[in-house]
Design an enzyme around this catalytic site. Structure first.
Site, mmCIF file in Angstrom:
data_model
loop_
_atom_site.group_PDB
_atom_site.id
_atom_site.type_symbol
_atom_site.label_atom_id
_atom_site.label_comp_id
_atom_site.label_asym_id
_atom_site.label_seq_id
_atom_site.Cartn_x
_atom_site.Cartn_y
_atom_site.Cartn_z
ATOM 1 C CB VAL A 109 -0.960 0.003 1.221
ATOM 2 C CG1 VAL A 109 -1.722 1.311 1.319
ATOM 3 C CG2 VAL A 109 -1.928 -1.174 1.126
ATOM 4 N N PRO A 162 10.983 -0.269 8.980
ATOM 5 C CG PRO A 162 10.504 -1.548 10.858
ATOM 6 C CD PRO A 162 9.874 -0.629 9.867
ATOM 7 N N GLY A 206 10.500 -4.746 6.109
ATOM 8 C CA GLY A 206 9.105 -4.574 5.690
ATOM 9 C C GLY A 206 8.944 -3.886 4.341
ATOM 10 C CG ASP A 220 -6.857 -1.330 5.333
ATOM 11 O OD1 ASP A 220 -7.626 -1.155 4.375
ATOM 12 O OD2 ASP A 220 -5.887 -2.093 5.311
#
Lengths: 275, 275
Positions: free
Chosen positions: A32, A52, A55, A117
């Site tokens: 996203v 990080p 990710g 979200d």
């Protein structure tokens, strides 16, 4: 047309936000986030990414390693000090509690924020987008169905004139040249300029507008603006340069295909009965 | 798809701004202001209008006299105190100096502001818009050509599926019902819900989605979701209820017209030669 007041409400205010020389903080670096980075780079923002390294989505890595003005911090969000100087904050992390903390800090500092979200932590939503040079289109279903927004986006893409982006660029150039030739803000000259530009845009096809070059613009202004008329594209662009697509547009093709098939079927049928 | 970084830049960030229970100050009441009022009411904002009554456009007057949450002050902008509590400020007045003062005050207070006709005093621009219930579309040419934005808007309007707004509403309802039946945020159930909804949206035509009612949604969930499949529209909507438009879509008509004309021409020609 007076709008029916009962029909209003229940939607969003669609905007084209300006981010040139602004600073956008993106917390997160996954799938996203990589989409957010792209949208924000379209608007020429400077970006800071906090995530990080384990990710990071491959696309996010690619952006970080590009020449774009992106500062990257290989860590999680540290606190209010990370928001210093941010003009907009976008978060896309799995940690809902942390997301809500960031949203609350942003609201205290009056920084516009979008938390992926979590609709009630968003000052604004994103939509399905189309871009063709200066042309940008957003399709929003106000959160009801991102998939249908995508399906509608594809239909719109197909329906767009072939050279819309080029045509818009050329009309923008023509307008600048006209302003140089007939300067002044507002008043009579401003109105005449606006009317003439509208006449050009409505009487020319987008294909023809897209073909305009320096010389043709000069001819259009000399022969058109100066005599308060709009020359036909043939007189400015020249017949040879126009694409055959102007004569045989895609909307005519089904009729031609149908006609030929119909004629062939009737011919075969009548010929067969004659024997 | 990895975007070509060289293609980015030069645009805006298109957003769907949320204004529910927010307060928008509009300075000015003319033609442009009346359009702004309409756009802002679509997003359910509370509005304050500041404009001497002699400058009010008939449409603005109609809004002021409507039941919408609008506070009206019959005077010019008085100073910083008018900005108290404003979440967004839109100005549309002829006084350029006053406009710049308002913009500067808004920036000090970090209130998003749009000053009509002065791009560098705008945090965001407006675009040409389409609305069909929950569906909202914005077309922006990034200030290059408002007229072409309008022409493109009309083309897009024609290309949109007939019942797009209804279909989006129904899909939104179906999604809510599915969430009630199979609750939980994220995880496996979230993924399965998303996949199933995407399958429904891609395998059904928008016309069919728009026809869904309570009973059909129940059948779709019972027969589809529970067995991890997507029933065909005929099995849920029923043949009788479907419009003939599904069989004879507008894209087929040119072929049919061409076929009949071609067959007729060939028939006449052959018949004439036979005699």
């Amino acid at each position: 047309m007076a709008p029916e007041t009962s029909e209003l409400g229940g939607g969003s205010l669609l905007l084209a936000w300006q981010l040139k020389n602004k600073h956008v903080l993106i917390v997160g670096g996954g799938d996203v986030a990589s989409g957010r980075i792209e949208s924000v780079l379209v608007a020429d923002a400077r970006i800071t990414i906090i995530c990080p390294s384990q990710g990071l989505h491959p696309l996010t890595k690619r952006f970080i390693n590009s020449t774009h003005p992106i500062t990257y911090h290989d860590r999680v969000f540290a606190g209010p000090e990370d928001l210093a100087g941010a003009d907009m904050v976008l978060t896309a992390i799995d940690d809902v509690a942390q997301s809500r903390v960031i949203c609350s800090l942003c609201r205290d500092l009056k920084i516009p924020v979008n938390v992926a979200d979590i609709p009630d932590s968003c000052d604004f939503y994103f939509g399905s987008q189309i871009r063709d040079g200066p042309l940008q289109i957003m399709i929003s279903t106000n959160g009801q169905s991102p998939k249908l927004a995508n399906i509608i986006r594809k239909r719109i893409e197909k329906s767009l004139p072939d050279h819309a982006g080029d045509a818009i660029n050329k009309v923008g150039e023509l307008r600048s040249k006209l302003k140089e030739r007939a300067p002044g803000v507002g008043g009579e000259v401003g109105k005449r300029r606006m009317r003439w530009m509208i006449d050009v845009c409505t009487s020319w096809e987008m294909d023809d507008l897209a073909l305009l070059d320096e010389e043709m613009m000069k001819r259009l202004l000399d022969d058109g603006w100066e005599t308060n008329s709009v020359p036909r594209p043939d007189d400015v662009v020249g017949r040879r340069r126009r694409t055959s697509g102007v004569l045989m547009t895609s909307s005519v093709i089904p009729y031609v295909v149908g006609f030929v098939t119909g004629a062939a079927c009737a011919g075969i049928l009548l010929f067969a009965r004659r024997r």
